[in-house]
Design a protein around this motif. Structure first.
Motif, PDB file in Angstrom:
ATOM      1  N   GLU A 125     -61.088  31.459  34.798  1.00 23.60           N
ATOM      2  CA  GLU A 125     -59.680  31.540  34.401  1.00 23.60           C
ATOM      3  C   GLU A 125     -58.795  31.518  35.645  1.00 23.60           C
ATOM      4  O   GLU A 125     -59.210  32.001  36.677  1.00 23.60           O
ATOM      5  CB  GLU A 125     -59.427  32.824  33.604  1.00 23.60           C
ATOM      6  CG  GLU A 125     -59.972  32.747  32.196  1.00 23.60           C
ATOM      7  CD  GLU A 125     -59.485  33.894  31.334  1.00 23.60           C
ATOM      8  OE1 GLU A 125     -58.369  34.398  31.564  1.00 23.60           O
ATOM      9  OE2 GLU A 125     -60.239  34.278  30.429  1.00 23.60           O
ATOM     10  N   PRO A 126     -57.629  30.970  35.571  1.00 22.32           N
ATOM     11  CA  PRO A 126     -56.985  30.395  34.392  1.00 22.32           C
ATOM     12  C   PRO A 126     -57.353  28.933  34.159  1.00 22.32           C
ATOM     13  O   PRO A 126     -57.024  28.370  33.127  1.00 22.32           O
ATOM     14  CB  PRO A 126     -55.496  30.535  34.716  1.00 22.32           C
ATOM     15  CG  PRO A 126     -55.437  30.351  36.198  1.00 22.32           C
ATOM     16  CD  PRO A 126     -56.718  30.999  36.717  1.00 22.32           C
TER      17      PRO A 126
ATOM     18  N   LEU B  38     -58.870  27.442  30.942  1.00 21.15           N
ATOM     19  CA  LEU B  38     -58.015  27.366  29.759  1.00 21.15           C
ATOM     20  C   LEU B  38     -57.053  26.179  29.814  1.00 21.15           C
ATOM     21  O   LEU B  38     -56.255  25.979  28.892  1.00 21.15           O
ATOM     22  CB  LEU B  38     -57.227  28.668  29.590  1.00 21.15           C
ATOM     23  CG  LEU B  38     -58.085  29.918  29.421  1.00 21.15           C
ATOM     24  CD1 LEU B  38     -57.221  31.164  29.414  1.00 21.15           C
ATOM     25  CD2 LEU B  38     -58.939  29.835  28.171  1.00 21.15           C
ATOM     26  N   ASP B  39     -57.153  25.403  30.877  1.00 22.49           N
ATOM     27  CA  ASP B  39     -56.304  24.226  31.032  1.00 22.49           C
ATOM     28  C   ASP B  39     -56.615  23.222  29.917  1.00 22.49           C
ATOM     29  O   ASP B  39     -57.789  22.962  29.638  1.00 22.49           O
ATOM     30  CB  ASP B  39     -56.536  23.592  32.402  1.00 22.49           C
ATOM     31  CG  ASP B  39     -55.743  22.323  32.569  1.00 22.49           C
ATOM     32  OD1 ASP B  39     -54.524  22.424  32.789  1.00 22.49           O
ATOM     33  OD2 ASP B  39     -56.346  21.231  32.462  1.00 22.49           O
ATOM     34  N   PRO B  40     -55.594  22.660  29.276  1.00 23.25           N
ATOM     35  CA  PRO B  40     -55.844  21.731  28.170  1.00 23.25           C
ATOM     36  C   PRO B  40     -56.743  20.544  28.535  1.00 23.25           C
ATOM     37  O   PRO B  40     -57.599  20.158  27.743  1.00 23.25           O
ATOM     38  CB  PRO B  40     -54.443  21.266  27.770  1.00 23.25           C
ATOM     39  CG  PRO B  40     -53.568  22.423  28.123  1.00 23.25           C
ATOM     40  CD  PRO B  40     -54.170  22.973  29.401  1.00 23.25           C
TER      41      PRO B  40
ATOM     42  N   LYS C 268     -59.604  26.080  20.705  1.00 23.72           N
ATOM     43  CA  LYS C 268     -59.011  26.711  21.894  1.00 23.72           C
ATOM     44  C   LYS C 268     -57.959  25.804  22.513  1.00 23.72           C
ATOM     45  O   LYS C 268     -56.897  26.256  22.943  1.00 23.72           O
ATOM     46  CB  LYS C 268     -60.093  27.034  22.929  1.00 23.72           C
ATOM     47  CG  LYS C 268     -60.979  28.184  22.550  1.00 23.72           C
ATOM     48  CD  LYS C 268     -62.041  28.407  23.614  1.00 23.72           C
ATOM     49  CE  LYS C 268     -63.097  29.377  23.127  1.00 23.72           C
ATOM     50  NZ  LYS C 268     -64.267  29.415  23.991  1.00 23.72           N
ATOM     51  N   LEU C 269     -58.281  24.505  22.577  1.00 22.03           N
ATOM     52  CA  LEU C 269     -57.346  23.536  23.143  1.00 22.03           C
ATOM     53  C   LEU C 269     -56.039  23.534  22.357  1.00 22.03           C
ATOM     54  O   LEU C 269     -54.953  23.612  22.935  1.00 22.03           O
ATOM     55  CB  LEU C 269     -57.977  22.140  23.132  1.00 22.03           C
ATOM     56  CG  LEU C 269     -57.063  20.950  23.399  1.00 22.03           C
ATOM     57  CD1 LEU C 269     -56.435  21.055  24.783  1.00 22.03           C
ATOM     58  CD2 LEU C 269     -57.837  19.648  23.254  1.00 22.03           C
TER      59      LEU C 269
ATOM     60  N   GLN D  59     -54.808  25.838  20.553  1.00 19.93           N
ATOM     61  CA  GLN D  59     -54.095  27.100  20.739  1.00 19.93           C
ATOM     62  C   GLN D  59     -53.292  27.089  22.043  1.00 19.93           C
ATOM     63  O   GLN D  59     -52.271  27.769  22.148  1.00 19.93           O
ATOM     64  CB  GLN D  59     -55.076  28.269  20.754  1.00 19.93           C
ATOM     65  CG  GLN D  59     -55.679  28.568  19.403  1.00 19.93           C
ATOM     66  CD  GLN D  59     -56.826  29.575  19.487  1.00 19.93           C
ATOM     67  OE1 GLN D  59     -57.106  30.144  20.543  1.00 19.93           O
ATOM     68  NE2 GLN D  59     -57.503  29.784  18.373  1.00 19.93           N
ATOM     69  N   GLN D  60     -53.751  26.332  23.031  1.00 20.66           N
ATOM     70  CA  GLN D  60     -53.070  26.278  24.330  1.00 20.66           C
ATOM     71  C   GLN D  60     -51.854  25.350  24.315  1.00 20.66           C
ATOM     72  O   GLN D  60     -50.984  25.462  25.161  1.00 20.66           O
ATOM     73  CB  GLN D  60     -54.044  25.790  25.423  1.00 20.66           C
ATOM     74  CG  GLN D  60     -55.198  26.713  25.697  1.00 20.66           C
ATOM     75  CD  GLN D  60     -54.739  28.053  26.225  1.00 20.66           C
ATOM     76  OE1 GLN D  60     -53.811  28.146  27.017  1.00 20.66           O
ATOM     77  NE2 GLN D  60     -55.385  29.106  25.765  1.00 20.66           N
TER      78      GLN D  60
END
Length: 170
Positions: free
Chosen positions: A87-88, A91-93, A118-119, A121-122
């Motif tokens: 992280e972070p 969590l990058d698209p 997850k994608l 959600q980002q």
């Protein structure tokens, strides 16, 4: 290799050259530079304050190495490096999109769908990457015979288009 042992700028050189090899589609050479970077750094966190973008260089190199491995069709190896991105950055698209594609290529459909979740959600729904990600998830759901979920995603895409597609053909 002694030249590259102590100076953080030398690590950046390997990263930059590997990145340029990726652009030139010299994937084996890019992979060699990224692998060398990680071997020499010994897994240490190397912070960069200038170009490339600030952050943990080892995260960026694991990500780039994973992309190269994926382009070479080495999906399991790519997933190993995607898994080493912390992280972070994890969590990058773009990271999530590439990881989902690698999972899908390996037939790990449930994990790929979780990663698409997850994608999505980002990404805010107005982001230019939202609709392509939704299409990818809908396609995967359809291939997994999860028809209701695929239709839901496609209905969202249609509603975002601002057109009444159903009315055009009645």
């Amino acid at each position: 290799a002694a030249l590259l042992a102590d100076d953080p700028a030398d690590f950046e050189i390997l990263y930059m050259r590997g990145s340029l090899y990726m652009i030139a589609e010299e994937l084996d050479l890019a992979l060699q530079d990224f692998t060398s970077f990680l071997a020499i750094s010994g897994g240490k966190t190397l912070l960069v304050l200038a170009a490339p973008p600030p952050g943990d260089m080892s995260n960026k190199v694991h990500y780039c190495k994973a992309r190269v491995l994926q382009q070479l069709g080495r999906y399991r190896d790519a997933l190993d490096d995607y898994g080493k991105v912390k992280e972070p950055d994890c969590l990058d698209p773009q990271h999530l999109s590439n990881k989902a594609s690698a999972l899908e290529a390996l037939g790990l459909m449930d994990q790929a769908l979780d990663t698409y979740d997850k994608l999505l959600q980002q990404l805010p729904s107005g982001d230019e990457r939202y609709i392509p990600a939704l299409k990818s998830r809908a396609s995967l759901m359809g291939s997994c015979n999860r028809i209701e979920g695929a239709i839901q995603d496609l209905n969202i895409i249609i509603s975002h288009s601002g057109r009444d597609m159903d009315a055009r053909y009645t």
